[in-house]
Scaffold this motif. Structure first.
Motif, PDB file in Angstrom:
ATOM      1  N   MET A   1       0.852  -1.167   0.000  1.00  0.00           N
ATOM      2  CA  MET A   1       0.000   0.000   0.000  1.00  0.00           C
ATOM      3  C   MET A   1       0.899   1.232   0.000  1.00  0.00           C
ATOM      4  O   MET A   1       1.740   1.403   0.858  1.00  0.00           O
ATOM      5  N   GLY A   2       0.741   2.137  -0.965  1.00  0.00           N
ATOM      6  CA  GLY A   2       1.530   3.351  -1.038  1.00  0.00           C
ATOM      7  C   GLY A   2       0.988   4.407  -0.093  1.00  0.00           C
ATOM      8  O   GLY A   2      -0.171   4.393   0.279  1.00  0.00           O
ATOM      9  N   ARG A   3       1.849   5.311   0.275  1.00  0.00           N
ATOM     10  CA  ARG A   3       1.403   6.379   1.168  1.00  0.00           C
ATOM     11  C   ARG A   3       1.068   7.617   0.362  1.00  0.00           C
ATOM     12  O   ARG A   3       1.591   7.839  -0.711  1.00  0.00           O
ATOM     13  N   THR A   4       0.195   8.441   0.884  1.00  0.00           N
ATOM     14  CA  THR A   4      -0.176   9.696   0.265  1.00  0.00           C
ATOM     15  C   THR A   4       0.861  10.745   0.631  1.00  0.00           C
ATOM     16  O   THR A   4       1.232  10.863   1.787  1.00  0.00           O
ATOM     17  N   ASN A   5       1.327  11.500  -0.358  1.00  0.00           N
ATOM     18  CA  ASN A   5       2.260  12.587  -0.070  1.00  0.00           C
ATOM     19  C   ASN A   5       1.448  13.836   0.205  1.00  0.00           C
ATOM     20  O   ASN A   5       1.105  14.591  -0.698  1.00  0.00           O
ATOM     21  N   ARG A   6       1.149  14.064   1.455  1.00  0.00           N
ATOM     22  CA  ARG A   6       0.304  15.197   1.854  1.00  0.00           C
ATOM     23  C   ARG A   6       1.047  16.521   1.810  1.00  0.00           C
ATOM     24  O   ARG A   6       0.452  17.575   1.926  1.00  0.00           O
ATOM     25  N   LEU A   7       2.374  16.492   1.685  1.00  0.00           N
ATOM     26  CA  LEU A   7       3.150  17.725   1.659  1.00  0.00           C
ATOM     27  C   LEU A   7       3.412  18.236   0.249  1.00  0.00           C
ATOM     28  O   LEU A   7       3.937  19.332   0.075  1.00  0.00           O
ATOM     29  N   ALA A   8       3.054  17.468  -0.760  1.00  0.00           N
ATOM     30  CA  ALA A   8       3.369  17.846  -2.137  1.00  0.00           C
ATOM     31  C   ALA A   8       2.753  19.180  -2.542  1.00  0.00           C
ATOM     32  O   ALA A   8       3.341  19.913  -3.331  1.00  0.00           O
TER      33      ALA A   8
ATOM     34  N   VAL B   1       1.913  21.827  -0.440  1.00  0.00           N
ATOM     35  CA  VAL B   1       2.040  22.924   0.525  1.00  0.00           C
ATOM     36  C   VAL B   1       2.926  24.035  -0.033  1.00  0.00           C
ATOM     37  O   VAL B   1       3.689  23.822  -0.972  1.00  0.00           O
ATOM     38  N   THR B   2       2.838  25.227   0.544  1.00  0.00           N
ATOM     39  CA  THR B   2       3.655  26.349   0.086  1.00  0.00           C
ATOM     40  C   THR B   2       4.844  26.618   0.992  1.00  0.00           C
ATOM     41  O   THR B   2       5.727  27.395   0.628  1.00  0.00           O
ATOM     42  N   SER B   3       4.911  25.995   2.149  1.00  0.00           N
ATOM     43  CA  SER B   3       6.003  26.219   3.093  1.00  0.00           C
ATOM     44  C   SER B   3       7.305  25.598   2.579  1.00  0.00           C
ATOM     45  O   SER B   3       7.362  24.386   2.334  1.00  0.00           O
ATOM     46  N   PRO B   4       8.371  26.400   2.433  1.00  0.00           N
ATOM     47  CA  PRO B   4       9.660  25.822   2.019  1.00  0.00           C
ATOM     48  C   PRO B   4      10.160  24.756   2.992  1.00  0.00           C
ATOM     49  O   PRO B   4      10.763  23.767   2.585  1.00  0.00           O
ATOM     50  N   TYR B   5       9.919  24.948   4.299  1.00  0.00           N
ATOM     51  CA  TYR B   5      10.334  23.957   5.294  1.00  0.00           C
ATOM     52  C   TYR B   5       9.627  22.623   5.053  1.00  0.00           C
ATOM     53  O   TYR B   5      10.259  21.573   5.033  1.00  0.00           O
ATOM     54  N   LEU B   6       8.316  22.656   4.871  1.00  0.00           N
ATOM     55  CA  LEU B   6       7.582  21.403   4.654  1.00  0.00           C
ATOM     56  C   LEU B   6       7.949  20.767   3.328  1.00  0.00           C
ATOM     57  O   LEU B   6       8.082  19.546   3.231  1.00  0.00           O
ATOM     58  N   LEU B   7       8.149  21.569   2.295  1.00  0.00           N
ATOM     59  CA  LEU B   7       8.486  21.019   0.981  1.00  0.00           C
ATOM     60  C   LEU B   7       9.814  20.273   0.990  1.00  0.00           C
ATOM     61  O   LEU B   7       9.972  19.304   0.245  1.00  0.00           O
ATOM     62  N   GLN B   8      10.768  20.693   1.822  1.00  0.00           N
ATOM     63  CA  GLN B   8      12.040  19.970   1.849  1.00  0.00           C
ATOM     64  C   GLN B   8      11.884  18.571   2.440  1.00  0.00           C
ATOM     65  O   GLN B   8      12.768  17.739   2.304  1.00  0.00           O
ATOM     66  N   HIS B   9      10.755  18.287   3.065  1.00  0.00           N
ATOM     67  CA  HIS B   9      10.486  16.965   3.639  1.00  0.00           C
ATOM     68  C   HIS B   9       9.443  16.181   2.844  1.00  0.00           C
ATOM     69  O   HIS B   9       9.056  15.083   3.242  1.00  0.00           O
ATOM     70  N   ALA B  10       8.994  16.719   1.726  1.00  0.00           N
ATOM     71  CA  ALA B  10       7.903  16.096   0.968  1.00  0.00           C
ATOM     72  C   ALA B  10       8.250  14.703   0.451  1.00  0.00           C
ATOM     73  O   ALA B  10       7.361  13.878   0.279  1.00  0.00           O
ATOM     74  N   ASP B  11       9.525  14.412   0.221  1.00  0.00           N
ATOM     75  CA  ASP B  11       9.910  13.095  -0.296  1.00  0.00           C
ATOM     76  C   ASP B  11      10.478  12.162   0.762  1.00  0.00           C
ATOM     77  O   ASP B  11      10.971  11.093   0.448  1.00  0.00           O
ATOM     78  N   ASN B  12      10.421  12.573   2.040  1.00  0.00           N
ATOM     79  CA  ASN B  12      10.896  11.708   3.118  1.00  0.00           C
ATOM     80  C   ASN B  12      10.001  10.477   3.235  1.00  0.00           C
ATOM     81  O   ASN B  12       8.803  10.550   2.957  1.00  0.00           O
ATOM     82  N   PRO B  13      10.554   9.363   3.690  1.00  0.00           N
ATOM     83  CA  PRO B  13       9.740   8.154   3.861  1.00  0.00           C
ATOM     84  C   PRO B  13       8.956   8.162   5.175  1.00  0.00           C
ATOM     85  O   PRO B  13       8.889   7.165   5.885  1.00  0.00           O
ATOM     86  N   VAL B  14       8.381   9.305   5.503  1.00  0.00           N
ATOM     87  CA  VAL B  14       7.588   9.469   6.722  1.00  0.00           C
ATOM     88  C   VAL B  14       6.205   9.945   6.299  1.00  0.00           C
ATOM     89  O   VAL B  14       6.076  10.735   5.359  1.00  0.00           O
TER      90      VAL B  14
END
Length: 56
Positions: A1-8, A10-23
């Motif tokens: 089952m794949g996970r949803t990338n909920r950060l893809a 967002v406009t926050s530069p901080y959150l976007l740098q974590h968008a591809d993390n395996p979390v």
């Protein structure tokens, strides 16, 4: 089952740098807190600190 990338989307530069993390990150939202209540799990909140690799 794949996970949803909920950060893809967002406009926050901080959150976007974590968008591809395996979390399974969630941006702060009513849905995130409702999911935590439903699952009876704590919410771990990041304060948004970011530093360059030289500073860490």
């Amino acid at each position: 089952m794949g996970r949803t990338n909920r950060l893809a989307g967002v406009t926050s530069p901080y959150l976007l740098q974590h968008a591809d993390n395996p979390v399974d990150w969630w941006p702060r939202s009513p849905e995130a807190f409702e999911e935590a209540r439903r699952r009876e799990v704590p919410v771990l909140l990041s304060v948004g600190h970011s530093a360059c690799h030289w500073c860490q």
